[in-house]
Write a protein that holds these residues in place. Structure first.
Motif, PDB file in Angstrom:
ATOM      1  N   HIS A  98       0.818  -1.212   0.000  1.00 50.82           N
ATOM      2  CA  HIS A  98       0.000   0.000   0.000  1.00 50.82           C
ATOM      3  C   HIS A  98       0.854   1.265   0.000  1.00 50.82           C
ATOM      4  O   HIS A  98       2.027   1.258   0.346  1.00 50.82           O
ATOM      5  N   ASN A  99       0.235   2.350  -0.435  1.00 52.21           N
ATOM      6  CA  ASN A  99       0.899   3.651  -0.507  1.00 52.21           C
ATOM      7  C   ASN A  99       0.058   4.684   0.243  1.00 52.21           C
ATOM      8  O   ASN A  99      -1.037   4.380   0.706  1.00 52.21           O
ATOM      9  N   HIS A 100       0.590   5.908   0.331  1.00 53.96           N
ATOM     10  CA  HIS A 100      -0.069   6.932   1.157  1.00 53.96           C
ATOM     11  C   HIS A 100      -0.296   8.257   0.436  1.00 53.96           C
ATOM     12  O   HIS A 100       0.568   8.716  -0.302  1.00 53.96           O
ATOM     13  N   LEU A 101      -1.463   8.823   0.706  1.00 51.70           N
ATOM     14  CA  LEU A 101      -1.742  10.215   0.362  1.00 51.70           C
ATOM     15  C   LEU A 101      -1.700  10.974   1.681  1.00 51.70           C
ATOM     16  O   LEU A 101      -2.279  10.514   2.672  1.00 51.70           O
ATOM     17  N   ILE A 102      -1.038  12.110   1.717  1.00 49.83           N
ATOM     18  CA  ILE A 102      -0.913  12.852   2.970  1.00 49.83           C
ATOM     19  C   ILE A 102      -1.313  14.310   2.757  1.00 49.83           C
ATOM     20  O   ILE A 102      -0.805  14.978   1.858  1.00 49.83           O
ATOM     21  N   CYS A 103      -2.219  14.786   3.606  1.00 48.05           N
ATOM     22  CA  CYS A 103      -2.659  16.179   3.494  1.00 48.05           C
ATOM     23  C   CYS A 103      -1.574  17.087   4.079  1.00 48.05           C
ATOM     24  O   CYS A 103      -1.081  16.865   5.173  1.00 48.05           O
ATOM     25  N   VAL A 104      -1.203  18.126   3.330  1.00 44.34           N
ATOM     26  CA  VAL A 104      -0.130  19.015   3.772  1.00 44.34           C
ATOM     27  C   VAL A 104      -0.577  19.908   4.929  1.00 44.34           C
ATOM     28  O   VAL A 104       0.251  20.506   5.610  1.00 44.34           O
ATOM     29  N   ASP A 105      -1.893  20.016   5.154  1.00 42.81           N
ATOM     30  CA  ASP A 105      -2.360  20.898   6.221  1.00 42.81           C
ATOM     31  C   ASP A 105      -2.669  20.115   7.498  1.00 42.81           C
ATOM     32  O   ASP A 105      -2.058  20.326   8.529  1.00 42.81           O
ATOM     33  N   GLU A 111      -4.664   5.663   2.875  1.00 41.20           N
ATOM     34  CA  GLU A 111      -3.928   4.577   2.234  1.00 41.20           C
ATOM     35  C   GLU A 111      -4.600   4.172   0.939  1.00 41.20           C
ATOM     36  O   GLU A 111      -5.817   4.238   0.826  1.00 41.20           O
ATOM     37  N   PHE A 112      -3.803   3.746  -0.023  1.00 36.49           N
ATOM     38  CA  PHE A 112      -4.396   3.187  -1.233  1.00 36.49           C
ATOM     39  C   PHE A 112      -3.513   2.081  -1.776  1.00 36.49           C
ATOM     40  O   PHE A 112      -2.308   2.048  -1.528  1.00 36.49           O
ATOM     41  N   GLU A 113      -4.166   1.173  -2.495  1.00 39.10           N
ATOM     42  CA  GLU A 113      -3.448   0.102  -3.182  1.00 39.10           C
ATOM     43  C   GLU A 113      -3.897   0.144  -4.626  1.00 39.10           C
ATOM     44  O   GLU A 113      -5.075   0.393  -4.900  1.00 39.10           O
ATOM     45  N   ASP A 114      -2.991  -0.084  -5.537  1.00 36.56           N
ATOM     46  CA  ASP A 114      -3.364  -0.059  -6.939  1.00 36.56           C
ATOM     47  C   ASP A 114      -2.520  -1.083  -7.676  1.00 36.56           C
ATOM     48  O   ASP A 114      -1.312  -0.911  -7.831  1.00 36.56           O
TER      49      ASP A 114
END
Ligand SMILES: [Zn+2]
Ligand SMILES: [Zn+2]
Length: 158
Positions: A98-105, A111-114
């Protein structure tokens, strides 16, 4: 993470500790349980809080000494989010790609998997004569709230 996954991960870790000569104390048991009964990402201090809910005698020192052991097992990963405090991720045990999206604020982590992405990455690496090992994809950006309103209500104080 299902209860069965959690149990088998916890068993593996306790077995690893034993084979490395670490005594399985109630404190360590509580830390292992707290570490793998959540799918949230946490700091050492947050793990201390949740371990103390299981066993109030858990000490901060034991948490800080046990965390590197959990990381050594490969079942817990340290995430480099560029923050002051290290963040730990218990989800690689059940979702190794899995990978990550992170909000800068607000620093929210999604998490997402593709599968297609995994395939693309390995084809790309092989085409360049490279055998892929660990892939870490981290996308920083705006969560829905930040994109809509321009600031997050749960913003971390900087
Ligand atoms: Zn994660
Ligand atoms: Zn946000």
């Amino acid at each position: 993470m299902t209860k069965k996954d959690q149990d088998s991960i916890q068993e593996k870790i306790l077995a690893y500790m034993e084979s490395n000569g670490l005594r399985i104390t109630n404190q360590r048991r509580a830390i292992v349980e707290a570490a793998f009964s959540t799918t949230d990402h946490y700091t050492a201090e947050e793990l201390l809080d949740s371990a103390r809910k299981i066993d109030p005698s858990v000490s901060r020192a034991t948490v800080y000494r046990t965390l590197p052991v959990l990381v050594q097992t490969g079942l817990l990963r340290e995430l480099d989010l560029g923050r002051d405090q290290q963040v730990y991720d218990p989800n690689y045990a059940t979702h190794p790609n899995h990978n990550h999206l992170i909000c800068v604020d607000c620093q929210k982590i999604i998490e997402f998997e593709d599968y297609c992405l995994d395939v693309r990455e390995s084809v790309l690496a092989k085409n360049l004569g490279f055998r892929p090992g660990v892939v870490k994809l981290r996308i920083e950006g705006s969560c829905e709230e930040l994109a809509k309103t321009g600031s997050c209500s749960k913003r971390l104080v900087h």
